[in-house]
Scaffold this active site. Structure first.
Site, mmCIF file in Angstrom:
data_model
loop_
_atom_site.group_PDB
_atom_site.id
_atom_site.type_symbol
_atom_site.label_atom_id
_atom_site.label_comp_id
_atom_site.label_asym_id
_atom_site.label_seq_id
_atom_site.Cartn_x
_atom_site.Cartn_y
_atom_site.Cartn_z
ATOM 1 N N LYS A 111 0.863 -1.183 0.000
ATOM 2 C CA LYS A 111 0.000 0.000 0.000
ATOM 3 C C LYS A 111 0.891 1.222 0.000
ATOM 4 O O LYS A 111 2.011 1.170 0.522
ATOM 5 C CB LYS A 111 -0.892 0.013 1.251
ATOM 6 C CG LYS A 111 -2.102 0.905 1.111
ATOM 7 C CD LYS A 111 -3.208 0.193 0.365
ATOM 8 C CE LYS A 111 -4.432 1.046 0.217
ATOM 9 N NZ LYS A 111 -5.521 0.243 -0.375
HETATM 10 P P1 NAD Z 1 -12.922 7.847 -3.426
HETATM 11 O O1 NAD Z 1 -11.949 8.888 -3.029
HETATM 12 O O2 NAD Z 1 -13.249 7.659 -4.871
HETATM 13 O O3 NAD Z 1 -14.337 8.092 -2.658
HETATM 14 C C1 NAD Z 1 -14.449 8.210 -1.287
HETATM 15 C C2 NAD Z 1 -15.875 8.677 -0.956
HETATM 16 O O4 NAD Z 1 -16.053 8.648 0.459
HETATM 17 C C3 NAD Z 1 -16.184 10.086 -1.402
HETATM 18 O O5 NAD Z 1 -17.550 10.174 -1.779
HETATM 19 C C4 NAD Z 1 -15.963 10.914 -0.128
HETATM 20 O O6 NAD Z 1 -16.721 12.132 -0.109
HETATM 21 C C5 NAD Z 1 -16.456 9.938 0.908
HETATM 22 N N1 NAD Z 1 -15.823 10.158 2.214
HETATM 23 C C6 NAD Z 1 -14.498 10.232 2.502
HETATM 24 N N2 NAD Z 1 -14.300 10.459 3.806
HETATM 25 C C7 NAD Z 1 -15.529 10.534 4.350
HETATM 26 C C8 NAD Z 1 -15.984 10.782 5.646
HETATM 27 N N3 NAD Z 1 -15.130 10.973 6.661
HETATM 28 N N4 NAD Z 1 -17.333 10.798 5.823
HETATM 29 C C9 NAD Z 1 -18.198 10.549 4.809
HETATM 30 N N5 NAD Z 1 -17.820 10.309 3.561
HETATM 31 C C10 NAD Z 1 -16.511 10.317 3.338
HETATM 32 O O7 NAD Z 1 -12.378 6.500 -2.780
HETATM 33 P P2 NAD Z 1 -12.689 4.994 -3.222
HETATM 34 O O8 NAD Z 1 -11.660 4.575 -4.207
HETATM 35 O O9 NAD Z 1 -14.138 4.851 -3.547
HETATM 36 O O10 NAD Z 1 -12.348 4.223 -1.860
HETATM 37 C C11 NAD Z 1 -13.255 4.170 -0.785
HETATM 38 C C12 NAD Z 1 -12.826 3.070 0.170
HETATM 39 O O11 NAD Z 1 -12.785 1.824 -0.548
HETATM 40 C C13 NAD Z 1 -11.425 3.240 0.780
HETATM 41 O O12 NAD Z 1 -11.419 2.658 2.067
HETATM 42 C C14 NAD Z 1 -10.556 2.409 -0.152
HETATM 43 O O13 NAD Z 1 -9.358 1.984 0.487
HETATM 44 C C15 NAD Z 1 -11.487 1.242 -0.425
HETATM 45 N N6 NAD Z 1 -11.193 0.488 -1.652
HETATM 46 C C16 NAD Z 1 -11.150 1.097 -2.875
HETATM 47 C C17 NAD Z 1 -10.916 0.328 -4.007
HETATM 48 C C18 NAD Z 1 -10.932 0.915 -5.385
HETATM 49 O O14 NAD Z 1 -10.890 0.153 -6.359
HETATM 50 N N7 NAD Z 1 -11.032 2.235 -5.551
HETATM 51 C C19 NAD Z 1 -10.683 -1.055 -3.895
HETATM 52 C C20 NAD Z 1 -10.744 -1.644 -2.623
HETATM 53 C C21 NAD Z 1 -11.006 -0.858 -1.514
#
Ligand code: NAD
Length: 421
Positions: A111
């Site tokens: 990571k």
């Molecule tokens: P992103 O940045 O595209 O979206 C994050 C979303 O969460 C946004 O809508 C943001 O406004 C909201 N958010 C962030 N902090 C917040 C808070 N404190 N309160 C309320 N809403 C909040 O991120 P993503 O890629 O969708 O990732 C989201 C989660 O999924 C993370 O934990 C990431 O590690 C995990 N994840 C992502 C992927 C991927 O393919 N992108 C894969 C596995 C896991």
């Protein structure tokens, strides 16, 4: 923060280690292997000097933690966030090892992250941070070593800059150096939706077990970024009733179900789900406790903790985000009979299609979207069944079952390889 309440009962690494210890004990893993697998192979800290648009120089802290290469090259996302710490990246790197093992793909875990606030950075500043971060960790990454991907606040454009920087240094184009790229630069069809699609596939499987029809299933999604918006879009299309979604600015709720395509249009204009006319506003703090059948936390870590776990109404928890539930909350949810689909299973669709992207780039041969989706479904359903059956066989919850299964697979690879001296 206008969004949700988080509580760091344990840090991300401590949560991972606590679960690892329980699973290792239940597996009767020998002490040496336990010590070996509990800590990462390598931790890289870099300080990234960047010339800002106003001519000043800022220095940003960046990290890349490589937890394990036992089963193949490291794989894992890069996040940009003001709160990024080495401890968080260390915990998430280990979770990537377990995730790749659960879906049985030939990768270890890593990571990365840069402590910065993308909302306050111009496009040029973001590009300079990305390129210098890539250059600083360049000796340790690459298709055979460690393959970065998008995560919180990083996207296809940032992956394109990482790929270009890597390629310029090695003097030829290496599309397989990162995944989650734009399709025109060797990205895979279906990668953008993959994590959300994997969440839906897991949820479908859980409903099947409970004999519950999709049409009467009410879903709340926290976070409307890559994972949350795609999960909501695909599940709405499949007939689920998405009654609430939120982002960092607040939430919106409609008991009859939100019109997700209109909400997506609203978000592409206003950049937030708030003020969507097709629902009522909901405060971030209450959002997770709304009445529903399925809750998908898809925002950030530690949002379900000992103070709110007893108020969660959902019967099925699909962990789209990494580490959204603290270990004390796990116990409360388990006692209340909530069916938890843990992060290392529920959100493994992203890394699975990242694996497909790496394979396609290395072959120079690209698959159709339906091929990708079909292959993802096969892997995600098999992983779901493996974890749930493992849990039933060993009388442990799905979270510990996932850890046990993954640790078992990684430990087996380590035993075969032996320890290089
Ligand atoms: P992103 O940045 O595209 O979206 C994050 C979303 O969460 C946004 O809508 C943001 O406004 C909201 N958010 C962030 N902090 C917040 C808070 N404190 N309160 C309320 N809403 C909040 O991120 P993503 O890629 O969708 O990732 C989201 C989660 O999924 C993370 O934990 C990431 O590690 C995990 N994840 C992502 C992927 C991927 O393919 N992108 C894969 C596995 C896991």
């Amino acid at each position: 923060m206008g969004g949700i309440e988080t509580e760091r009962e344990l840090s991300v690494y401590e949560s991972m280690a606590a679960r690892f210890d329980v699973a290792a004990r239940k597996l009767h893993l020998d002490e040496g292997l336990t010590r070996y697998l509990r800590c990462p192979n390598r931790e890289i800290i870099v300080h990234i000097p960047v010339e800002m648009d106003d001519g000043s120089v800022e220095v940003f802290d960046g990290y890349r933690v490589q937890h394990s290469i036992a089963r193949g090259p490291c794989k894992g996302g890069v996040r940009y966030s003001p709160n990024v710490t080495l401890d968080e990246i260390r915990g998430l790197a280990a979770e990537m090892t377990w995730k790749c093992a659960i879906v049985n793909i030939p990768f270890g875990g890593a990571k990365g992250g840069v402590a910065c606030d993308p909302e306050k950075l111009s496009r040029g500043e973001l590009e300079r941070i990305t390129r210098r971060y890539t250059a600083e960790i360049l000796d340790y990454i690459g298709p055979e070593r460690d393959v970065p991907a998008p995560d919180m606040n990083t996207d296809e454009q940032i992956m394109a800059w990482m790929m270009d920087t890597y390629s310029m240094h090695v003097r030829h184009t290496v599309t397989a150096s990162v995944t989650g790229k734009p399709i025109d630069l060797g990205g895979s069809r279906g990668r953008r939706e993959a994590t959300g699609r994997g969440c839906m596939i897991c949820c479908d499987q859980a409903l099947k077990r409970f004999g519950k029809p999709v049409e009467s299933t009410r879903v709340i999604v926290q976070g409307f970024g890559n994972v949350g918006s795609q999960a909501a879009r695909l599940m709405h299309r499949a007939g689920y009733k998405i009654t609430g979604v939120s982002d960092i600015h607040g939430g919106v709720f409609n008991a009859r179900g939100l019109d997700i395509p209109s909400l997506l249009d609203h978000v592409s204009e206003s950049k937030s789900v708030t003020d969507f006319p097709g629902g009522e506003p909901v405060d971030g703090a209450e959002f997770l406790e709304l009445d529903c059948d399925v809750l998908i936390p898809a925002a950030t870590e530690s949002v379900i903790h000992s103070r709110n776990a007893s108020r969660i109404k959902a019967r099925i928890l699909v962990e789209g985000a990494n580490s959204p539930t603290t270990p004390p909350a796990d116990d409360i949810l388990f006692d209340r009979g909530v069916f938890v689909i843990p992060d290392i299973l529920a959100n493994a669709g992203g890394v699975t299609v990242s694996y497909f992207e790496w394979v396609q780039d290395r072959q120079g041969y690209y698959w159709s979207e339906s091929d990708v989706n079909e292959k993802l479904r096969t892997i995600q359903v098999a992983a779901f069944n493996d974890v749930v059956r493992y849990g039933e066989k060993h009388a442990v919850n799905n979270r510990i079952a996932g850890y046990m299964l993954a640790i078992d697979r990684v430990a087996f690879a380590l035993k075969l390889r032996g320890i290089y001296a």
